[in-house]
Design an enzyme around this catalytic site. Structure first.
Site, PDB file in Angstrom:
ATOM      1  N   ASP A 105       3.000 104.845  -1.388  1.00  0.00           N
ATOM      2  CA  ASP A 105       1.711 104.941  -2.083  1.00  0.00           C
ATOM      3  C   ASP A 105       1.143 106.361  -2.034  1.00  0.00           C
ATOM      4  O   ASP A 105       0.395 106.780  -2.927  1.00  0.00           O
ATOM      5  CB  ASP A 105       0.673 104.008  -1.451  1.00  0.00           C
ATOM      6  CG  ASP A 105       1.199 102.638  -1.083  1.00  0.00           C
ATOM      7  OD1 ASP A 105       2.357 102.541  -0.646  1.00  0.00           O
ATOM      8  OD2 ASP A 105       0.440 101.664  -1.183  1.00  0.00           O
ATOM      9  N   ASP A 110      -6.145 107.845   1.651  1.00  0.00           N
ATOM     10  CA  ASP A 110      -6.624 107.268   0.397  1.00  0.00           C
ATOM     11  C   ASP A 110      -7.774 108.037  -0.231  1.00  0.00           C
ATOM     12  O   ASP A 110      -8.296 107.625  -1.271  1.00  0.00           O
ATOM     13  CB  ASP A 110      -7.033 105.812   0.621  1.00  0.00           C
ATOM     14  CG  ASP A 110      -5.832 104.926   0.914  1.00  0.00           C
ATOM     15  OD1 ASP A 110      -4.829 105.059   0.193  1.00  0.00           O
ATOM     16  OD2 ASP A 110      -5.897 104.131   1.862  1.00  0.00           O
TER      17      ASP A 110
END
Length: 518
Positions: free
Chosen positions: A296, A234
């Protein structure tokens, strides 16, 4: 007879005759729906269906007593059935009869801002589903330019208030709200930490407001340590949304080196045999995953591609392409939908499990996952101009836009296969991401598909900017949107505001504004 006694008697007679005429006037002269209400307009709702999940219904009544009806049979077909004809008023002045050119007739009771579907005898349909036979009037449509302008101005005020509320709490960033509507914060380590700084940079780009810039600078510094993060994927969200936008908008080299450092950190998670960047090291949900890659992760490739161009580092771009190619090969089903998680065997490099973590089931289409894929492959085409990425983005777009369970307002249910549709929760975050991606994708395709993508994106922006999804000032901790879904399987952030919904909502507003030249 005295003349003075005759005149009052005649006056009494005329008054009595006048009052009698009022009482015997036709019914239409009294107040009815037909002559007292502003009934012309469009009415919308989802009525019960015997063999489907509901019938999305839009009826437009015109002042010349013609109408148009559009029906979508949810769960059966994404294509609407359209009919038209004339309608007549019944003697009661409140019931209309729609006479179709193709399918017969229907009766509706016209009320204040609503139509109520009646049975064949003209009676209200009673029972547990009674309220579902009501269609509500759609407010007159504002020009999109006005919708976007008002939404951005409100976003500036709301985000400044949120920033001010956190200014005295070093290191904290907004994440969501609790069950009482109070702000829930996170530190830089949480995966969403970069979204609020990024939102502030977008709003500074729009407004030129120096106070917004100072807040953007301050909150960007709160995620600075994440440029060296190597224990999750992330870092792309964290640093690209904050430092990436800061450098793009200001050109200040103060922000530049963080992009290189974050890209190098992200590359430590790349596996050359598998050809992908690892998402999670461990996960409580399934300890059998060897090398988990989630859809993602497509979003983090933008950091690598930006850095490849900025620092002349070809390895950044090469790894981004390889990851995208591996994802395209193994994450997607023939219909264009994607799995959430693919776990790879670290010896063979091949998938050994295809599952979900946040969706309804391993075989379902988790809405935000489809949004990440659409956005990610559209972005890949922007940087590489490779046709295969554009074709993949279009396959995903067609899956989403043609899906029979995509609601008429284009805000998807949290999972396209959720078992309780049409009562399933909606996900504003997925709608915001899809809208932003479609606006960009519209610039890469022929005019007919471009118009379709922009039409859906406009509907999404109008829906998200309406009171059902957009928060009133001073509520919900200062977030812009509500009704997002984090993870239902983990009972986390369900039907609440989240920072990434706000980020992509503002991005979509700005993209549409620029596209239209406003």
């Amino acid at each position: 007879m005295n003349i003075m006694t005759v005149i009052p008697q005649r006056r009494t007679f005329f008054i009595a005759a006048f009052l009698l005429s009022l009482l015997s006037a036709p019914l239409i002269a009294q107040h009815t729906s037909r002559n007292s209400l502003d009934w012309a307009g469009t009415y919308s709702g989802t009525v019960p269906c015997g063999d489907c999940e509901g019938i999305g219904t839009n009826i437009t009544l015109r002042a010349d007593n013609t109408f148009r009806i559009e029906r979508t049979y949810l769960g059966r077909s994404a294509a609407p059935f359209i009919d038209s004809g004339r309608f007549t008023w019944r003697k009661d002045g409140r019931t209309i009869e729609l006479r179709y050119t193709k399918t017969g007739r229907e009766l509706y009771m016209v009320g204040e801002e609503r139509l109520t579907m009646l049975d064949r005898k003209g009676a209200v349909i009673r029972g547990a589903l009674e309220k579902q036979y009501i269609l509500n009037k759609v407010p007159a449509m504002q020009p999109l330019r006005d919708v976007i302008g008002e939404a951005l101005r409100s976003s500036v005020r709301q985000s400044m208030a949120m920033a001010a509320s956190l200014s005295g709490q070093p290191g904290l960033l907004p994440r969501s709200v609790d069950k009482n509507g109070a702000l829930v914060t996170c530190t830089s380590q949480w995966w969403t930490s970069g979204f609020f700084p990024g939102t502030l940079w977008y709003l500074y780009e729009y407004s030129g407001n120096d106070t917004v810039r100072r807040y953007a600078e301050a909150f960007t510094r709160r995620v600075e340590d994440q440029q060296f993060t190597t224990n999750n994927h992330d870092v792309g969200f964290m640093i690209n949304c904050s430092f990436g936008n800061a450098y793009r908008i200001t050109g200040d080299t103060l922000y530049r080196e963080a992009l290189r450092n974050a890209s190098r950190s992200l590359l430590t998670r790349f596996h050359p045999v598998i050809g992908a960047t690892r998402s999670w090291d461990t996960h409580k949900q399934n300890r059998h995953w060897q090398f988990a890659v989630i859809i993602d992760n497509m979003m983090n490739l933008e950091l690598l591609l930006k850095s490849a161009a900025e620092f002349s580092e070809p390895s950044f771009a090469a790894n981004a392409r390889t990851h995208a190619n591996t994802t395209m090969q193994h994450h997607f089903r023939p219909d264009g939908s994607s799995y959430h998680v693919v776990s790879y065997d670290t010896v063979t490099g091949q998938p050994h499990r295809k599952q979900t973590a946040q969706g309804y089931s391993d075989s379902s289409a988790w809405a935000r996952g489809q949004a990440w894929g659409l956005y990610g492959f559209t972005m890949m085409y922007r940087f590489t101009n490779e046709q295969k990425y554009l074709e993949q983005a279009e396959r995903i777009a067609q899956f989403i836009l043609r899906h029979p369970r995509l609601p008429l307002d284009k805000v998807p249910y949290w999972d396209f296969d959720a078992p309780d549709i049409p009562n399933a929760l909606r996900d504003a975050s997925a709608a915001a991401i899809i809208s932003s991606a479609l606006i960009e994708l519209s610039g890469y395709v022929p005019p007919e598909r471009s118009a379709e993508y922009l039409s859906v994106a406009e509907t999404q922006l109008r829906t998200l900017s309406a009171p059902e999804y957009r928060n009133a000032p001073g509520t919900h901790g200062g977030f812009l949107l509500r009704r997002s879904v984090g993870s239902i399987p983990h009972n986390s952030e369900i039907d609440v505001p989240v920072s990434y919904a706000d980020y992509y909502y503002v991005e979509a507003l700005l993209r549409m504004k620029r596209l239209r030249g406003w």
